[in-house]
Design a protein around this motif. Structure first.
Motif, PDB file in Angstrom:
ATOM      1  N   PHE A  87      -1.542   5.052  -5.349  1.00  0.00           N
ATOM      2  CA  PHE A  87      -0.910   4.308  -4.331  1.00  0.00           C
ATOM      3  C   PHE A  87      -2.103   3.388  -3.814  1.00  0.00           C
ATOM      4  O   PHE A  87      -1.937   2.422  -3.208  1.00  0.00           O
ATOM      5  CB  PHE A  87      -0.627   5.379  -3.449  1.00  0.00           C
ATOM      6  N   LYS A  88      -3.393   3.887  -3.784  1.00  0.00           N
ATOM      7  CA  LYS A  88      -4.375   3.056  -2.935  1.00  0.00           C
ATOM      8  C   LYS A  88      -4.542   1.901  -3.552  1.00  0.00           C
ATOM      9  O   LYS A  88      -4.787   0.786  -2.898  1.00  0.00           O
ATOM     10  CB  LYS A  88      -5.746   3.955  -3.256  1.00  0.00           C
ATOM     11  N   PHE A  89      -4.616   1.802  -5.013  1.00  0.00           N
ATOM     12  CA  PHE A  89      -4.854   0.599  -5.766  1.00  0.00           C
ATOM     13  C   PHE A  89      -3.654  -0.346  -5.717  1.00  0.00           C
ATOM     14  O   PHE A  89      -3.986  -1.647  -6.045  1.00  0.00           O
ATOM     15  CB  PHE A  89      -5.564   0.964  -7.230  1.00  0.00           C
ATOM     16  N   VAL A  90      -2.592   0.099  -5.637  1.00  0.00           N
ATOM     17  CA  VAL A  90      -1.296  -0.859  -5.593  1.00  0.00           C
ATOM     18  C   VAL A  90      -1.706  -1.779  -4.061  1.00  0.00           C
ATOM     19  O   VAL A  90      -1.539  -2.964  -4.274  1.00  0.00           O
ATOM     20  CB  VAL A  90       0.108  -0.226  -5.422  1.00  0.00           C
ATOM     21  N   PHE A  91      -1.962  -1.023  -3.117  1.00  0.00           N
ATOM     22  CA  PHE A  91      -2.150  -1.885  -1.838  1.00  0.00           C
ATOM     23  C   PHE A  91      -3.495  -2.265  -1.573  1.00  0.00           C
ATOM     24  O   PHE A  91      -3.864  -3.279  -0.873  1.00  0.00           O
ATOM     25  CB  PHE A  91      -1.739  -0.628  -0.627  1.00  0.00           C
ATOM     26  N   LEU A  92      -4.684  -2.053  -2.480  1.00  0.00           N
ATOM     27  CA  LEU A  92      -5.697  -2.860  -2.704  1.00  0.00           C
ATOM     28  C   LEU A  92      -5.588  -3.968  -3.203  1.00  0.00           C
ATOM     29  O   LEU A  92      -5.983  -5.087  -2.888  1.00  0.00           O
ATOM     30  CB  LEU A  92      -6.953  -1.790  -3.258  1.00  0.00           C
ATOM     31  N   GLY A  93      -4.793  -4.033  -4.161  1.00  0.00           N
ATOM     32  CA  GLY A  93      -4.437  -5.240  -4.841  1.00  0.00           C
ATOM     33  C   GLY A  93      -3.797  -6.361  -3.823  1.00  0.00           C
ATOM     34  O   GLY A  93      -3.956  -7.410  -3.907  1.00  0.00           O
ATOM     35  N   LEU A  94      -2.979  -5.690  -2.835  1.00  0.00           N
ATOM     36  CA  LEU A  94      -2.487  -6.659  -1.828  1.00  0.00           C
ATOM     37  C   LEU A  94      -3.423  -7.010  -0.881  1.00  0.00           C
ATOM     38  O   LEU A  94      -3.523  -8.277  -0.576  1.00  0.00           O
ATOM     39  CB  LEU A  94      -1.414  -5.858  -1.028  1.00  0.00           C
ATOM     40  N   ALA A  95      -4.298  -6.031  -0.395  1.00  0.00           N
ATOM     41  CA  ALA A  95      -5.385  -6.506   0.775  1.00  0.00           C
ATOM     42  C   ALA A  95      -6.181  -7.430   0.269  1.00  0.00           C
ATOM     43  O   ALA A  95      -6.742  -8.181   1.028  1.00  0.00           O
ATOM     44  CB  ALA A  95      -5.970  -5.249   1.091  1.00  0.00           C
ATOM     45  N   SER A  96      -6.553  -7.363  -1.143  1.00  0.00           N
ATOM     46  CA  SER A  96      -7.429  -8.236  -1.618  1.00  0.00           C
ATOM     47  C   SER A  96      -7.254  -9.748  -1.591  1.00  0.00           C
ATOM     48  O   SER A  96      -7.950 -10.676  -1.591  1.00  0.00           O
ATOM     49  CB  SER A  96      -8.058  -7.887  -3.177  1.00  0.00           C
ATOM     50  N   CYS A  97      -5.932  -9.885  -1.445  1.00  0.00           N
ATOM     51  CA  CYS A  97      -5.184 -11.393  -1.182  1.00  0.00           C
ATOM     52  C   CYS A  97      -5.082 -11.678   0.230  1.00  0.00           C
ATOM     53  O   CYS A  97      -4.402 -12.818   0.453  1.00  0.00           O
ATOM     54  CB  CYS A  97      -3.926 -11.329  -2.017  1.00  0.00           C
ATOM     55  N   GLY A  98      -5.664 -10.801   1.251  1.00  0.00           N
ATOM     56  CA  GLY A  98      -5.444 -11.144   2.619  1.00  0.00           C
ATOM     57  C   GLY A  98      -5.726 -12.452   3.054  1.00  0.00           C
ATOM     58  O   GLY A  98      -5.109 -13.064   4.008  1.00  0.00           O
ATOM     59  N   THR A  99      -6.806 -12.951   2.477  1.00  0.00           N
ATOM     60  CA  THR A  99      -7.249 -14.288   3.278  1.00  0.00           C
ATOM     61  C   THR A  99      -6.177 -15.177   2.748  1.00  0.00           C
ATOM     62  O   THR A  99      -5.857 -16.342   3.192  1.00  0.00           O
ATOM     63  CB  THR A  99      -8.707 -14.652   2.269  1.00  0.00           C
TER      64      THR A  99
END
Length: 554
Positions: A245-257
């Motif tokens: 769960f953490k790393f799915v949304f970490l993959g999303l957050a890493s593209c925040g810029t």
């Protein structure tokens, strides 16, 4: 005229009007942040498909899945988590960048629609600061690539005495490379963005040629033994579920810029829909391919050296140690490292310099053009001494990653404003003038947007402090796994509710989907600065009269 007055006149951005007279620009407007002219809309569907393969083609993405593996996931589980998050990110980029693709306006100007003319300076400053810092971080990485290249050609470079000390991420030899790389990066900044299309294609070929060559070479050196690819997961049960769960949304957050500044990249589109396949399909696929290549390289290092080496730059350097410093190894390392240098230069330009140039130009358009913004970003990224930031504070990188909660709130507000409040119709001339304008709100600030921003950031702020070292309960830590989507949805919902409670000017008159098929404008030297040449309204949408459009009455 005094020297100070002459300097001031030299710094003021000027525009040559159609009557042939050169006039200073206004405080909210210059040519760099206006809608991209028709002749510069040269990025077609193929360009955007190739663009994301180009933009993601950098050294750091070669070991993007390593964090998940370090926490106990298998390689394939880590890659799948990252890929899932990037699919979500690509969709959000397409949503948030739609206004840029349609009206060809950059992120800072789009922010004026929801935050107000002067309120937009806050999200713009946020993005500019992030771009400057990341540009510095990428320059450090480029310097390390250049060092490997020079080490392959000049063995004596490793004998340069290190005077930088333990607090620096770079040695004295690498600092020399930092300066050279920085000059190279600045040289490419003179190329106009619309003309970078050819460079996008060249970078894709060069980077993937080098990456595939490194995979083939290292796997060959490993004798084809890649046992680490099938290592089992080190965690099970509930802990593993939370980790996925953490790393799915970490993959999303890493593209925040990328999500926040999507308009900056989509404004060069030939047609509004040309960006869609690139954002939704090409972006996640390019990241997936690079992650797989990176893990194949890392797996080969285990067989060659007996230890797992995630950084391909460290891997290349170790291939030139002791008896391995042969002419064949040196030649291979030199070509691969040189390709990585070229790739890193354009990753920094696409990911940092272009957004920073747009943002800095919008902060003070009377004095700064996008070209000046590029070089201001370059100078500031050098001035912050990123080689010390990376070495002295591991929490610094954590902070950069965690900072996406603030950008997610901004993205949520922008998406709500464009799709629900404006229904796809923006009054472009009114975004560049204070009066009359529906985007003036309260003295240039929209209280609704800032209230929604605070409400969206608040639930995740405790988790953000935990990332900075403050103790927090396990529940808070796990809730922070979904910080990015939480901030985005709360920002979206809170802004919608505040607009329902206190409708902004013209909101009640908007009904149905009002986005045009395409938007074409040109400057004519009039007081508003614009002539609307073509606004084709989609079938079934409500057509707005020219008079109402000019007055902002919609």
């Amino acid at each position: 005229m005094s020297k100070l007055s002459r300097l001031h006149q030299l710094l003021i951005v000027k525009r040559t009007e159609r009557d042939g007279i050169t006039r200073p620009v206004d405080m909210l407007d210059n040519d760099s942040i206006r809608p991209t002219p028709v002749q510069d809309r040269k990025w077609n569907q193929l360009t955007y498909i190739m663009f994301w393969f180009s933009a993601t083609a950098n050294v750091s993405n070669l070991y993007t899945a390593s964090t998940g593996m370090a926490m106990g996931l298998t390689m394939w589980e880590a890659i799948a988590c990252s890929f899932s998050g990037q699919i979500l990110a690509g969709s959000l980029m397409a949503l948030n960048g739609r206004a840029g693709a349609m009206y060809r306006i950059p992120f800072p100007v789009l922010c004026r629609s929801s935050f107000g003319h002067w309120g937009a300076l806050w999200p713009t400053f946020n993005r500019a600061a992030m771009s400057v810092v990341w540009n510095g971080v990428n320059t450090v990485q480029g310097a390390q690539c250049l060092y490997v290249f020079l080490h392959a050609i000049f063995p004596s470079i490793e004998n340069i005495p290190d005077k930088m000390g333990s607090k620096s991420a770079l040695t004295s030899a690498q600092m020399m490379c930092f300066f050279v790389y920085w000059i190279i990066n600045c040289a490419f900044l003179v190329v106009p963005v619309p003309k970078m299309r050819a460079l996008v294609y060249i970078k894709v070929v060069i980077y993937f040629a080098a990456a595939f060559a490194m995979v083939g070479w290292t796997v060959s050196l490993a004798g084809g033994s890649l046992k680490t690819l099938n290592n089992p997961s080190e965690v099970q049960g509930t802990e593993k579920s939370y980790l996925i769960f953490k790393f799915v949304f970490l993959g999303l957050a890493s593209c925040g810029t990328f999500i926040s500044n999507a308009s900056d990249l989509q404004r060069y589109a030939t047609k509004p829909n040309d960006v869609l396949i690139g954002q939704i399909v090409s972006f996640p696929l390019s990241n997936l391919l690079i992650a797989v290549l990176g893990n194949l390289i890392a797996s080969a290092s285990k067989a060659i050296f007996g230890e797992l080496i995630w950084s391909p730059l460290v891997f290349l350097d170790k291939l030139m140690e002791g008896e391995r410093y042969t002419s064949g190894n040196r030649c291979a390392c030199a070509f691969i490292a040189l390709a990585f240098v070229y790739s890193t230069v354009f990753s920094a330009i696409f990911e940092n310099s272009i957004p920073a140039g747009n943002d800095i130009a919008a902060l003070l358009p009377k004095y700064i053009t996008i070209k000046r913004g590029f070089f201001i970003c370059a100078v500031l990224s050098y001035a912050i001494c990123p080689w010390y930031l990376l070495s002295t504070a591991s929490i610094f990188i954590t902070f950069l990653s965690s900072y996406q909660i603030f950008l997610s709130a901004i993205a949520g507000i922008l998406i709500c404003d464009y799709y629900l409040i404006r229904r796809g119709l923006l009054n472009i001339p009114s975004l560049y003038v204070c009066r009359p304008s529906p985007y003036r709100y309260y003295h240039g600030f929209n209280p609704r947007a800032f209230l929604a921003y605070i409400v969206a950031v608040a639930p995740n702020f405790y988790g953000f402090l935990f990332q900075m070292g403050v103790k927090a309960p396990l529940g808070i830590q796990r809730f922070y796994y979904v910080a990015y989507p939480t901030g985005l949805f709360i920002g979206f919902g809170a802004y919608w509710l505040t607009c329902l409670a206190s409708p902004p000017e013209g909101m009640k008159e908007v009904s149905g989907w009002m986005e045009p098929k395409d938007f074409v404008e040109d400057h004519d030297g009039s007081s508003s600065g614009y002539t609307i040449h073509a606004v084709e309204v989609e079938k079934g949408a409500v057509e707005v009269s020219k008079e109402a459009y000019d007055k902002g009455s919609f």
